[in-house]
Design an enzyme around this catalytic site. Structure first.
Site, mmCIF file in Angstrom:
data_model
loop_
_atom_site.group_PDB
_atom_site.id
_atom_site.type_symbol
_atom_site.label_atom_id
_atom_site.label_comp_id
_atom_site.label_asym_id
_atom_site.label_seq_id
_atom_site.Cartn_x
_atom_site.Cartn_y
_atom_site.Cartn_z
ATOM 1 N N PHE A 1 1.000 -1.412 -0.205
ATOM 2 C CA PHE A 1 -0.456 -0.358 0.118
ATOM 3 C C PHE A 1 0.457 1.557 -0.049
ATOM 4 C CE2 PHE A 1 -0.094 2.527 4.170
ATOM 5 C CZ PHE A 1 0.514 2.301 4.895
ATOM 6 N N LYS A 2 1.912 1.178 0.563
ATOM 7 C CA LYS A 2 2.620 2.664 0.512
ATOM 8 C C LYS A 2 3.428 2.651 -1.125
ATOM 9 C CE LYS A 2 5.256 1.287 4.617
ATOM 10 N NZ LYS A 2 4.677 -0.013 4.648
#
Ligand code: PLP
Length: 467
Positions: free
Chosen positions: A112-113
């Protein structure tokens, strides 16, 4: 919008300034002076927007020093189906009635980064270009952050990345992801040591102010407000996909480490998004779960930080957490400073009771829970989830309230963590197209002893001399 520090110094900064800064000068974290409130009519209008345009609407409430046309062009360039795999960008996968995964891991590094880092890369290039400046990003990574930063900054004008990692300690897939990059502005440095050795070198370099200034050293760590702001967007996007009208409430469960992801949910809720609960899910490193249950905040030492099979949540202290405590304590900067300059703290009973009003609750998950949850999800739904998402799903199933949809944020794809998937299911996790065989690509990495002076010399040799 102006930004203030959580530790009460009377400073006010614009977005573009804090974009390139780390901590505030008083050691606090930046937050907007107020949270813009979103009315029901605005929610209705936003419901139909493409992700990139939703991102523009939300960002423009917080950014008034970038012209609107430029900002819209940036969000449209960043949040494309080409980069994130689908038109929805963060699509939902339903696991039966009232519970769904929100997919945040379909970007280039499968975690998700990317959602925030891809935007940060575009904003850095824009702002540095506008100022005629350059920046050399120095970081330490045990996996997800470093690769997300490199994929966001590769080929960007004005930016170089020097990323330190502990030699041989990342998963083979993670090493292949980072070390196969051939871009001239990306420098991988594998230090002979553990993650903390790499982290200590970054701290030592950053504390050498003369070196830092001369070599224009910056960071992309998770306390950067722009990263948090980018993450606010997918709470809205998830809400719109899960509901038909704005009188419905949705809860979110968030696999948490540094409290960046769930803090973005807190911001969305403060803006008026109808969020019932924000459930913080931790692994065995449960400093946050302990805090929400008891009001005691006890950051752990390195020796008490467990290495787990959800490694991106193996943190000893949660670097974004101070932002939430600032709001919890009525934005009393002096009190926040007192609490966060002590090694640990305990809220008063009244302060602890206030947490309920912010919608937070929490839970904890262990290796055995992860394995069992991965098995159960696969058996019941035919879906393979990664160990971090499994921590989230385990806690979400405990906290799910009938009648309120629960969205579990999927923070990585299983392909990144093959060993645990193999343990749980006896199969190799599916790999997205184009990533087969990346382990066999040529690697570009400089191996070095864990020595500050050698790292400095390497940086110096690759950035040239002061401008
Ligand atoms: C970084 C990360 C987390 C933790 O997110 P925070 O914002 O630090 O709370 C969880 N899962 C994965 C896969 C991550 O990469």
């Amino acid at each position: 919008m102006k930004y203030i520090s959580t530790r009460g110094d009377q400073i006010e900064r614009g977005f573009s300034d804090i974009l390139l800064e780390g901590l505030a000068p008083d050691g606090g974290l930046y937050l907007p002076k107020t949270y813009p409130k979103v009315e029901a009519a605005t929610l209705t209008r936003w419901r139909g927007l493409a992700y990139a345009d939703l991102a523009f609407e939300i960002l423009s409430l917080y950014i008034d020093d970038i012209p609107a046309d430029d900002l819209r062009a940036i969000t449209r360039r960043v949040y494309t189906a080409e980069v994130f795999g689908t038109e929805q960008i963060t699509p939902l996968t339903w696991l039966g009635e009232g519970i769904a995964l929100e997919g945040l891991s379909n970007g280039p590094t499968l975690a998700f980064k990317d959602m925030a880092m891809q935007l940060l890369g575009a904003l850095f290039e824009y702002e540095l270009g506008r100022r005629g400046e350059t920046l050399n990003i120095l970081g330490a990574t045990s996996g997800d952050t470093g690769s997300a930063a490199e994929y966001a900054m590769r080929g960007k004008k004005g930016v170089r990345v020097f990323m330190l990692s502990p030699e041989g300690r990342m998963s083979p897939f993670q090493q292949a992801q980072m070390f196969s990059l051939q871009d001239a502005n990306i420098h991988n440095i594998a230090v002979k040591g553990v993650f903390d050795d790499a982290q200590d070198i970054v701290k030592a370099v950053s504390n050498d102010l003369a070196f830092k200034r001369e070599h224009r050293i910056g960071t992309v760590n998770s306390i950067n407000w722009a990263r948090l702001l980018a993450q606010v967007v997918y709470y809205f996007a998830g809400y719109f996909q899960a509901t038909k009208s704005n009188d419905q409430k949705v809860s979110f469960t968030v696999p948490s480490g540094n409290f960046g992801n769930v803090c973005a949910g807190h911001v969305a809720r403060q803006m008026g998004l109808p969020i019932a609960r924000l459930v913080v899910a931790t692994n065995e490193n449960d400093v946050l779960d302990e805090f929400f249950r008891t009001g005691n905040y006890r950051p752990r030492g390195t020796a008490d930080t467990h290495e787990t099979s959800s490694p991106s949540m193996d943190i000893s202290k949660a670097s974004n957490f101070e932002r939430f405590v600032f709001d919890l304590l009525g934005r009393d900067g002096a009190r926040v400073k007192q609490l966060f300059t002590a090694p640990n703290f305990e809220l008063s009973a009244g302060e602890h009771a206030d947490i309920a009003g912010f919608g937070f609750s929490s839970g904890r998950s262990t290796h055995a829970d992860r394995v069992a949850t991965i098995r159960r999800c696969h058996a019941e739904h035919g879906i393979v989830i990664d160990p971090h998402t499994a921590d989230g799903l385990k806690v979400a199933l405990e906290k799910h309230e009938p009648g309120t949809t629960m969205l579990v944020l999927e923070t990585a794809l299983p392909a990144k963590f093959a060993a645990t998937i193999h343990e749980a299911l006896g199969i190799e996790p599916p790999r997205p197209a184009g990533l087969e065989g990346i382990e066999n690509l040529p690697k570009r990495v400089k191996v070095m002893p864990a020595d500050v002076e050698q790292v400095k010399a390497y940086i110096h040799a690759h950035v040239g001399h002061a401008a």
